[in-house]
Design a protein around this motif. Structure first.
Motif, PDB file in Angstrom:
ATOM      1  N   ARG A  24       0.767  -1.215   0.152  1.00 47.36           N
ATOM      2  CA  ARG A  24       0.128  -0.049  -0.116  1.00 47.36           C
ATOM      3  C   ARG A  24       0.936   1.391   0.033  1.00 47.36           C
ATOM      4  O   ARG A  24       0.647   2.273  -0.809  1.00 47.36           O
ATOM      5  N   ASP A  25       1.937   1.342   0.805  1.00 51.08           N
ATOM      6  CA  ASP A  25       2.711   2.446   1.032  1.00 51.08           C
ATOM      7  C   ASP A  25       3.705   2.389   0.028  1.00 51.08           C
ATOM      8  O   ASP A  25       4.553   1.666   0.007  1.00 51.08           O
ATOM      9  N   LEU A  26       4.022   3.712  -0.548  1.00 48.54           N
ATOM     10  CA  LEU A  26       5.176   4.005  -1.513  1.00 48.54           C
ATOM     11  C   LEU A  26       6.132   5.071  -0.970  1.00 48.54           C
ATOM     12  O   LEU A  26       5.396   5.883  -0.785  1.00 48.54           O
ATOM     13  N   TRP A  27       7.248   5.141  -1.338  1.00 51.81           N
ATOM     14  CA  TRP A  27       8.000   6.325  -0.973  1.00 51.81           C
ATOM     15  C   TRP A  27       7.958   7.268  -2.085  1.00 51.81           C
ATOM     16  O   TRP A  27       7.995   6.788  -3.420  1.00 51.81           O
ATOM     17  N   TRP A  28       7.673   8.463  -1.774  1.00 54.66           N
ATOM     18  CA  TRP A  28       7.535   9.583  -2.858  1.00 54.66           C
ATOM     19  C   TRP A  28       8.844   9.290  -3.685  1.00 54.66           C
ATOM     20  O   TRP A  28       8.820   9.320  -5.010  1.00 54.66           O
ATOM     21  N   HIS A  29      10.013   9.526  -3.153  1.00 54.65           N
ATOM     22  CA  HIS A  29      11.393   9.704  -3.826  1.00 54.65           C
ATOM     23  C   HIS A  29      11.654   8.502  -4.835  1.00 54.65           C
ATOM     24  O   HIS A  29      12.156   8.386  -5.825  1.00 54.65           O
ATOM     25  N   ASP A  30      11.421   7.227  -4.239  1.00 54.14           N
ATOM     26  CA  ASP A  30      11.243   5.898  -5.114  1.00 54.14           C
ATOM     27  C   ASP A  30      10.231   6.132  -6.279  1.00 54.14           C
ATOM     28  O   ASP A  30      11.055   5.871  -7.446  1.00 54.14           O
ATOM     29  N   GLU A  31       9.367   6.476  -6.250  1.00 53.84           N
ATOM     30  CA  GLU A  31       8.403   6.609  -7.373  1.00 53.84           C
ATOM     31  C   GLU A  31       8.807   7.710  -8.161  1.00 53.84           C
ATOM     32  O   GLU A  31       8.703   7.379  -9.607  1.00 53.84           O
ATOM     33  N   ILE A  32       9.194   8.777  -7.715  1.00 57.31           N
ATOM     34  CA  ILE A  32       9.587   9.733  -8.622  1.00 57.31           C
ATOM     35  C   ILE A  32      10.741   9.544  -9.613  1.00 57.31           C
ATOM     36  O   ILE A  32      10.669   9.885 -10.835  1.00 57.31           O
ATOM     37  N   GLU A  33      11.519   8.597  -9.033  1.00 56.59           N
ATOM     38  CA  GLU A  33      12.921   8.368  -9.738  1.00 56.59           C
ATOM     39  C   GLU A  33      12.665   7.634 -11.015  1.00 56.59           C
ATOM     40  O   GLU A  33      13.356   7.731 -12.019  1.00 56.59           O
ATOM     41  N   LYS A  34      11.588   6.977 -10.941  1.00 59.86           N
ATOM     42  CA  LYS A  34      11.189   5.929 -12.189  1.00 59.86           C
ATOM     43  C   LYS A  34      10.431   6.925 -13.346  1.00 59.86           C
ATOM     44  O   LYS A  34      10.352   6.276 -14.408  1.00 59.86           O
ATOM     45  N   THR A  35      10.118   8.082 -13.012  1.00 57.56           N
ATOM     46  CA  THR A  35       9.146   8.686 -13.965  1.00 57.56           C
ATOM     47  C   THR A  35       9.860   9.840 -14.717  1.00 57.56           C
ATOM     48  O   THR A  35      10.970  10.566 -14.465  1.00 57.56           O
ATOM     49  N   ARG A  36       9.365  10.402 -15.838  1.00 61.66           N
ATOM     50  CA  ARG A  36       9.924  11.155 -16.921  1.00 61.66           C
ATOM     51  C   ARG A  36       9.613  12.723 -16.370  1.00 61.66           C
ATOM     52  O   ARG A  36       8.526  12.462 -16.150  1.00 61.66           O
ATOM     53  N   PRO A  37      10.345  13.571 -16.418  1.00 57.25           N
ATOM     54  CA  PRO A  37      10.113  15.033 -15.995  1.00 57.25           C
ATOM     55  C   PRO A  37       9.264  15.781 -16.963  1.00 57.25           C
ATOM     56  O   PRO A  37       9.249  16.774 -17.043  1.00 57.25           O
ATOM     57  N   TYR A  38       8.503  14.968 -17.889  1.00 54.97           N
ATOM     58  CA  TYR A  38       7.442  15.690 -18.576  1.00 54.97           C
ATOM     59  C   TYR A  38       6.198  15.004 -18.737  1.00 54.97           C
ATOM     60  O   TYR A  38       6.151  13.837 -18.767  1.00 54.97           O
ATOM     61  N   CYS A  39       5.105  15.486 -18.772  1.00 52.64           N
ATOM     62  CA  CYS A  39       3.793  14.804 -18.622  1.00 52.64           C
ATOM     63  C   CYS A  39       2.922  15.909 -19.347  1.00 52.64           C
ATOM     64  O   CYS A  39       2.788  16.900 -19.025  1.00 52.64           O
ATOM     65  N   PRO A  40       2.503  15.392 -20.488  1.00 46.79           N
ATOM     66  CA  PRO A  40       1.535  16.364 -21.161  1.00 46.79           C
ATOM     67  C   PRO A  40       0.270  16.668 -20.350  1.00 46.79           C
ATOM     68  O   PRO A  40      -0.347  15.868 -19.596  1.00 46.79           O
ATOM     69  N   PRO A  41      -0.083  18.031 -20.267  1.00 47.02           N
ATOM     70  CA  PRO A  41      -1.319  18.352 -19.535  1.00 47.02           C
ATOM     71  C   PRO A  41      -2.639  17.795 -20.097  1.00 47.02           C
ATOM     72  O   PRO A  41      -2.923  17.768 -21.298  1.00 47.02           O
ATOM     73  N   THR A  42      -3.446  17.318 -19.220  1.00 45.65           N
ATOM     74  CA  THR A  42      -4.969  16.857 -19.794  1.00 45.65           C
ATOM     75  C   THR A  42      -5.751  18.014 -19.763  1.00 45.65           C
ATOM     76  O   THR A  42      -6.137  18.532 -18.620  1.00 45.65           O
ATOM     77  N   ASN A  43      -6.191  18.492 -20.792  1.00 45.99           N
ATOM     78  CA  ASN A  43      -7.208  19.553 -20.974  1.00 45.99           C
ATOM     79  C   ASN A  43      -8.542  19.101 -20.308  1.00 45.99           C
ATOM     80  O   ASN A  43      -9.001  17.974 -20.679  1.00 45.99           O
TER      81      ASN A  43
END
Ligand code: WTA
Length: 644
Positions: free
Chosen positions: A239-258
């Motif tokens: 259930r619990d996830l560390w913020w920093h662990d999850e952030i590391e996996k993701t790309r620093p761009y995400c298209p905005p959902t209009n």
């Protein structure tokens, strides 16, 4: 507790610093204000249509400015328009001025400062938005946020907005029971929190409170945990996830959902007259426009200003004036983690001096507390960067107003006493710094688009002209008004739109004085305002009744020099239960447990009986008079079952 307006009210003209200094205020005379205001209420469609196009960036333009009415409760603004709130708050500034500081975080310990530019903010928000998506959060889903005052909290709100998810921030001073109820009402599947919070040198067991709440919240799949203090915390694998662990996996761009202009941006729970808190829902475009315009005009925000709102993001003031208003304007905003008195009562003044703050926004409670601690705490601080100082949340008494004006504003700043509510989304009555002379204790005049009405509480008739007192209503829709109560539109209608047909009812009493100035007189319903925190008497009473010793409880607001109002609770005990020495303390703990520490009653009286009508209704009016030492004005007690 508010000042009486009378012929002798001093009037403070617009300060020289605003009139002749740089930058020039956006609105610089009363006539100009009046002209704009008249336009705004006479022809809201063209007024807000133009501002909506200029202020917001749309992915698809709107065609209809406004539809619906207060009578029907179906108000909508900018109907066909599509946009993204995060794009409006972050991307467009990151593109234009990537290195401008968006957030200054003033940590709990002085000197613990972090600055985040718009381009950094964009990257961080994008990563987090991608984390949310990876956890299967989609457009329209609700995310609960229970976090300390750190930049990640702001990022989390923006990341929700980026993917069209709806944030529901719960003030981190609420107890686990209150958090649980709010999570369950909005059905959040993701909860964001931190291992611990830090405030005033103390650690707060944030994650533990969440764990406790989640024992009763079956909807939650994941908890994303920010490491703030690094203390050991209990962990639920899977259930619990560390913020920093999850952030590391993701790309620093995400298209905005209009999203559509009328898609929800957030929920914020607030107390009303009845027991359970309401999930007040704000939609996207109208809310953002209200936040952007009020920030610009009421704080006279100009480029390069440093704007500091001391409210917690858990309350509406934090939403509108710490996050959305400033970032819509591309401003630098301060996120303050500490308290006004940590480590000393100079903390605010130190913050203003260090960051060269130009607009400062706080609550009367803080002003009163600092005033009481003495002027020496201000000595030697350079507050010369300030132009506008604001107050919000409760009526400001003239003594506090004068102190704020003289000591903090050094008689050269504009003092803006801003009146509004969670439901209004943004400020509705306030001076404009360069245009409106002030009277200490009066919120003065309506903002653009706001048509206030003072109504006779009994007949509901509008009291025209000046020198009138009644209840405050608003007679036409404005862009940032709340659109509904989450999953309970009838409650929205019953609370705000049905009491006086065709009007939005604020729940506050008000006077329009002989010069047309508006004075807010405080709530006319069962809402108590303690240090600017809104609580319903029913909510506190239900908390008390949960205690096994209590038979009945009645809660009323007393006057308090420091907190504005305070809570007085009367309890009768069940048969066979004796009043014992520790009982009052226990009852007080009970309220802290069920609601949170800020709801602690100031006095608890265990009494043999409560004043009731013959039909068994508790007469709170009588108790209110007693706690405020007005026994001589008990009024008509003939309907009491046992007057004695
Ligand atoms: C009170 C806070 C007098 C009022 C933004 C209102 C004020 C309630 C003022 C809303 C003010 C807020 N003068 N009273 N300047 N500002 N109030 O929803 O009773 O937490 O109805 O929103 O605070 O509280 P809320």
């Amino acid at each position: 507790m508010t000042a009486d307006s009378s012929a002798s009210d001093p009037v403070f003209p617009v300060p020289e610093r605003l009139l002749n200094g740089k930058p020039t205020p956006f609105v610089s005379s009363f006539e100009e204000y009046k002209k704009l205001w008249e336009e705004s209420v006479q022809d809201p469609t063209s007024f807000f249509g133009k501002l909506g196009r200029e202020t917001l960036t749309w992915s698809k333009p709107f065609e209809t400015v406004m539809s619906g009415s207060l009578l029907e409760g179906d108000v909508a603004w900018f109907l066909e328009g599509e946009l993204n709130a995060c794009y409006n708050c972050v991307d467009r500034h990151a593109l234009a001025q990537p290195n401008k500081v968006a957030i200054i975080h003033e940590g709990d310990e002085p000197g613990n400062v972090r600055k985040i530019t718009y381009s950094e903010l964009l990257r961080e928000v994008c990563r987090l938005a991608n984390v949310f998506t990876s956890l299967d959060v989609r457009k329209g889903d609700t995310v609960a946020i229970y976090m300390p005052m750190v930049p990640e909290t702001v990022m989390a709100m923006l990341a929700c907005a980026r993917i069209g998810a709806v944030h529901s921030v719960v003030f981190a001073g609420f107890s686990s029971d209150s958090l649980r109820d709010r999570i369950n009402d909005c059905g959040a599947r993701l909860v964001l929190t931190a291992d611990e919070g830090r405030r005033g040198g103390k650690n707060i067991a944030t994650k533990r409170i969440v764990d406790e709440a989640l024992k009763g919240s079956p909807s939650v799949d994941h908890v994303l945990v920010l490491r703030r203090t690094g203390s050991e915390v209990p962990w639920a694998d899977g259930r619990d996830l560390w913020w920093h662990d999850e952030i590391e996996k993701t790309r620093p761009y995400c298209p905005p959902t209009n999203v559509n202009a009328e898609d929800p941006l957030f929920l914020l729970y607030t107390s009303g007259s009845t027991g359970t808190p309401k999930g007040v829902m704000h939609t996207t475009a109208g809310y953002l426009l209200g936040a952007a315009l009020t920030l610009k005009y009421i704080f006279d925000y100009h480029e390069n200003d440093v704007y500091a709102c001391m409210a917690d993001v858990g309350w509406i003031t934090g939403h509108t004036y710490l996050l959305y208003g400033p970032l819509m304007n591309g401003a630098t905003t301060v996120v303050f983690e500490s308290t006004p008195t940590y480590p000393t009562p100079s903390r605010f003044w130190d913050l203003i001096q260090t960051h060269k703050v130009t607009q400062f926004y706080t609550a009367p409670t803080a002003i009163r507390a600092l005033r009481r601690l003495g002027d020496k705490w201000l000595e030697g601080y350079d507050l010369s960067t300030l132009r506008v100082i604001g107050s919000v949340g409760e009526p400001i008494n003239p003594e506090a107003w004068h102190w704020y004006n003289e000591k903090v504003g050094r008689n050269v700043c504009a003092v803006v006493d801003t009146y509004w509510q969670t439901e209004t989304g943004s400020i509705v009555v306030s001076p404009l710094p360069g245009a409106i002379s002030t009277k200490p204790g009066s919120a003065t005049f309506p903002f653009f688009g706001i048509k206030p009405a003072v109504l006779d509480p009994q007949s509901g008739k509008e009291l025209e002209g000046n020198d009138v007192t009644g209840v405050l209503a608003i007679s036409q829709p404005w862009p940032s008004m709340a659109r509904t109560v989450y999953k309970n539109h009838n409650r929205y209608l019953d609370t705000y739109l049905k009491p006086y047909k065709g009007y939005y009812f604020t729940g506050d009493g008000a006077t329009r004085d002989k010069d047309g100035y508006i004075w807010i007189r405080g709530r006319v319903d069962d809402v108590i305002n303690v240090s600017g925190h809104r609580l319903s008497t029913a909510e506190i009473e239900s908390a008390l009744i949960l205690h096994p010793a209590v038979a009945e409880a009645a809660v009323v607001g007393g006057n308090d020099e420091l907190t504005g109002q305070c809570i007085h609770a009367y309890c009768t005990l069940k048969p066979n239960v004796e009043d014992s020495e520790g009982l009052e303390k226990e009852l007080s703990l009970q309220v802290r447990k069920v609601i949170g520490p800020f709801a602690t009653p100031k006095r608890i009286y265990v009494v043999p009986d409560l004043p009731k009508t013959r039909s068994g209704k508790i007469m709170r009016r009588i108790l209110r008079k007693i706690v405020n030492n007005e026994q001589d004005q008990l009024g008509d007690t003939s309907t009491l079952a046992e007057p004695a």
